[in-house]
Design a protein around this motif. Sequence first.
Motif, PDB file in Angstrom:
ATOM      1  N   ALA A  46       1.548   8.976  -1.651  1.00 58.41           N
ATOM      2  CA  ALA A  46       0.423   9.189  -2.566  1.00 58.41           C
ATOM      3  C   ALA A  46       0.829   8.914  -4.009  1.00 58.41           C
ATOM      4  O   ALA A  46       0.114   8.219  -4.750  1.00 58.41           O
ATOM      5  CB  ALA A  46      -0.099  10.619  -2.423  1.00 58.41           C
ATOM      6  N   ASP A  47       1.975   9.460  -4.432  1.00 60.46           N
ATOM      7  CA  ASP A  47       2.440   9.239  -5.804  1.00 60.46           C
ATOM      8  C   ASP A  47       2.696   7.759  -6.070  1.00 60.46           C
ATOM      9  O   ASP A  47       2.355   7.235  -7.139  1.00 60.46           O
ATOM     10  CB  ASP A  47       3.722  10.030  -6.065  1.00 60.46           C
ATOM     11  CG  ASP A  47       3.478  11.534  -6.136  1.00 60.46           C
ATOM     12  OD1 ASP A  47       2.310  11.940  -6.302  1.00 60.46           O
ATOM     13  OD2 ASP A  47       4.462  12.290  -6.012  1.00 60.46           O
ATOM     14  N   SER A  48       3.278   7.074  -5.100  1.00 64.50           N
ATOM     15  CA  SER A  48       3.614   5.662  -5.279  1.00 64.50           C
ATOM     16  C   SER A  48       2.365   4.791  -5.310  1.00 64.50           C
ATOM     17  O   SER A  48       2.336   3.761  -5.992  1.00 64.50           O
ATOM     18  CB  SER A  48       4.555   5.194  -4.167  1.00 64.50           C
ATOM     19  OG  SER A  48       5.789   5.877  -4.242  1.00 64.50           O
ATOM     20  N   TYR A  49       1.322   5.192  -4.576  1.00 67.46           N
ATOM     21  CA  TYR A  49       0.069   4.442  -4.616  1.00 67.46           C
ATOM     22  C   TYR A  49      -0.549   4.532  -6.007  1.00 67.46           C
ATOM     23  O   TYR A  49      -0.967   3.517  -6.582  1.00 67.46           O
ATOM     24  CB  TYR A  49      -0.907   4.975  -3.573  1.00 67.46           C
ATOM     25  CG  TYR A  49      -2.190   4.174  -3.487  1.00 67.46           C
ATOM     26  CD1 TYR A  49      -2.269   3.048  -2.667  1.00 67.46           C
ATOM     27  CD2 TYR A  49      -3.315   4.519  -4.226  1.00 67.46           C
ATOM     28  CE1 TYR A  49      -3.433   2.299  -2.591  1.00 67.46           C
ATOM     29  CE2 TYR A  49      -4.484   3.779  -4.168  1.00 67.46           C
ATOM     30  CZ  TYR A  49      -4.540   2.681  -3.339  1.00 67.46           C
ATOM     31  OH  TYR A  49      -5.694   1.923  -3.280  1.00 67.46           O
ATOM     32  N   VAL A  50      -0.594   5.740  -6.560  1.00 67.79           N
ATOM     33  CA  VAL A  50      -1.140   5.922  -7.905  1.00 67.79           C
ATOM     34  C   VAL A  50      -0.303   5.157  -8.927  1.00 67.79           C
ATOM     35  O   VAL A  50      -0.832   4.499  -9.831  1.00 67.79           O
ATOM     36  CB  VAL A  50      -1.198   7.417  -8.267  1.00 67.79           C
ATOM     37  CG1 VAL A  50      -1.601   7.610  -9.724  1.00 67.79           C
ATOM     38  CG2 VAL A  50      -2.159   8.149  -7.337  1.00 67.79           C
ATOM     39  N   PHE A  51       1.001   5.219  -8.784  1.00 68.28           N
ATOM     40  CA  PHE A  51       1.910   4.539  -9.703  1.00 68.28           C
ATOM     41  C   PHE A  51       1.719   3.024  -9.650  1.00 68.28           C
ATOM     42  O   PHE A  51       1.616   2.363 -10.678  1.00 68.28           O
ATOM     43  CB  PHE A  51       3.356   4.898  -9.350  1.00 68.28           C
ATOM     44  CG  PHE A  51       4.388   4.099 -10.105  1.00 68.28           C
ATOM     45  CD1 PHE A  51       4.678   4.403 -11.425  1.00 68.28           C
ATOM     46  CD2 PHE A  51       5.069   3.062  -9.482  1.00 68.28           C
ATOM     47  CE1 PHE A  51       5.627   3.664 -12.123  1.00 68.28           C
ATOM     48  CE2 PHE A  51       6.019   2.319 -10.173  1.00 68.28           C
ATOM     49  CZ  PHE A  51       6.296   2.621 -11.505  1.00 68.28           C
ATOM     50  N   GLY A  52       1.655   2.453  -8.450  1.00 71.08           N
ATOM     51  CA  GLY A  52       1.624   1.005  -8.304  1.00 71.08           C
ATOM     52  C   GLY A  52       0.251   0.381  -8.332  1.00 71.08           C
ATOM     53  O   GLY A  52       0.133  -0.850  -8.388  1.00 71.08           O
ATOM     54  N   TYR A  53      -0.807   1.191  -8.315  1.00 69.85           N
ATOM     55  CA  TYR A  53      -2.165   0.650  -8.212  1.00 69.85           C
ATOM     56  C   TYR A  53      -2.498  -0.372  -9.306  1.00 69.85           C
ATOM     57  O   TYR A  53      -3.032  -1.448  -9.008  1.00 69.85           O
ATOM     58  CB  TYR A  53      -3.180   1.793  -8.228  1.00 69.85           C
ATOM     59  CG  TYR A  53      -4.615   1.328  -8.142  1.00 69.85           C
ATOM     60  CD1 TYR A  53      -5.208   1.041  -6.914  1.00 69.85           C
ATOM     61  CD2 TYR A  53      -5.386   1.150  -9.291  1.00 69.85           C
ATOM     62  CE1 TYR A  53      -6.518   0.609  -6.826  1.00 69.85           C
ATOM     63  CE2 TYR A  53      -6.701   0.715  -9.218  1.00 69.85           C
ATOM     64  CZ  TYR A  53      -7.254   0.441  -7.978  1.00 69.85           C
ATOM     65  OH  TYR A  53      -8.553  -0.004  -7.907  1.00 69.85           O
ATOM     66  N   PRO A  54      -2.219  -0.096 -10.597  1.00 70.40           N
ATOM     67  CA  PRO A  54      -2.589  -1.086 -11.622  1.00 70.40           C
ATOM     68  C   PRO A  54      -1.945  -2.446 -11.401  1.00 70.40           C
ATOM     69  O   PRO A  54      -2.589  -3.486 -11.614  1.00 70.40           O
ATOM     70  CB  PRO A  54      -2.102  -0.438 -12.921  1.00 70.40           C
ATOM     71  CG  PRO A  54      -2.080   1.026 -12.628  1.00 70.40           C
ATOM     72  CD  PRO A  54      -1.653   1.122 -11.189  1.00 70.40           C
ATOM     73  N   LEU A  55      -0.684  -2.477 -10.973  1.00 72.37           N
ATOM     74  CA  LEU A  55       0.002  -3.746 -10.769  1.00 72.37           C
ATOM     75  C   LEU A  55      -0.615  -4.524  -9.607  1.00 72.37           C
ATOM     76  O   LEU A  55      -0.847  -5.735  -9.706  1.00 72.37           O
ATOM     77  CB  LEU A  55       1.490  -3.504 -10.516  1.00 72.37           C
ATOM     78  CG  LEU A  55       2.342  -4.756 -10.267  1.00 72.37           C
ATOM     79  CD1 LEU A  55       2.239  -5.722 -11.447  1.00 72.37           C
ATOM     80  CD2 LEU A  55       3.801  -4.365 -10.019  1.00 72.37           C
TER      81      LEU A  55
END
Length: 472
Positions: A46-55
């Motif tokens: 979940a944290d990684s999805y939020v982190f990587g979403y803009p890219l």
Amino acid sequence: MIKTRRELFSLQRTCASFAGLAFLAGCAATHVDAPKPTGWIKDEVADSYVFGYPLVLMETARDAAVGTDPGQAPINSLRHAQALPPVGSANPPTPSIDTFDSSGWLDLSTEPVILTLPDSHGRYVDARALDMWTNVVWSTSAQIGPRANGIKEQTVAFVGPGWQGDLPKNVKRIDVPTHNAWVTVRIQSNNGRDVTAVRKLQRGMRLVPLSVYTSAARSASIAPGGNAAATAALATSGTPAAQVAALDASGFFNRLAQELRDNPPVPDDPHALKILVDLGVKPDEPVKLPDANDVISAGFADGRERVVTPPPNLLSVNGWSWFGDGVGNYGPDYALRAYAAYAQPGIGTKDDEVRATVTMDSDGHVLNGANRYVIHFAPNQLPPVRGFWTITAYTKEGALGESAPARLAVGDRNGARRNRDGSLDVVVSSVRTRAANWLPAPRTDLQLVLRLYAPKPQATDGTWQPPAVIRQ
């Protein structure tokens, strides 16, 4: 009983003495591995999805926009919109009818890319560049005075990581932390009635690699595009946000891994990268997610829900919500960054633009064009801008409605009339009224978008509040 325990202890001690040998058969019962805990996986996915979403969103938008098909443009060139968005268009969602937009995607991996802008002769122009994590690395908002008076002729060079070399004289250097970037230029238009003047400014723009800029030919690189057919063709594939939402965990993290090589995190975040490595996500390598499908799916769903949920640091008053001071330069506020990328792709800084959105009236009911609403701005509560402001009505999906005239916005640039005391009323309805400031609305559930171009500080520090939408 005591003897039996002693014998058992002696046997265990004997087996332990052979723990370093290869043959332990007969010394103890067969060992069974305990299940490894998987609770950490859900949270890190979940944290990684939020982190990587803009890219991943920016990568998807770039791939959709770059090419030679209708509505596209080659890399390192500009695509100019030459018509207002068509009725029913929601790609991008809530398209602006206040400006004609030009857009270009940059590849800075081998050399800088040069953008030249002409003197706008007092016409409002907003230009900005975003890195691949949606941080604004450059904009013209700082050039706008107390009242928007256009921009002067200028040339800037977008320089990627690690480039060494000299730039031509009088070219301003802008360092970009990622190898790709997105440039947008928006020119004020009076409801499309001054297309000739807008196109003249568009022809004066230029976006080319440094080697082309310095060559003797100096050929322009401009892709017109922007007509209704091209926009409709792009809309068939869905918005970039819809395409990202359709990815499963493997597809999402593989795209993220591919982009991380050329577009490292901004800001540099070893902890976030460590979490990705724990999940088997490494730059430019095939992704190997842990063998825990149910947990991964749960974490992935949680991450997607978090991206589309407004974070608590949004400004929210009278049903309206908008971004405050942190927009455009997010630092480690990954929740705000992801939501901003999802809700308002390409949004600038607090000095560039404010977009406030409302879907409910003052009684908490969903806005619908079958009703009549009034937005009353007190004399001292008109939108605070250096540029101009407008209100536009859209369907709840973000499309321009079918009501005629569907392309009408109400604001100070198109003669919104004030009351005798200096206040101003905007009437929203799908049925034409004789009100001075009538805003046509779709004949369905709707949303209103209030845009402040070149806003003053009080628009983002909480000092100013947009008024409630009151049903009559």
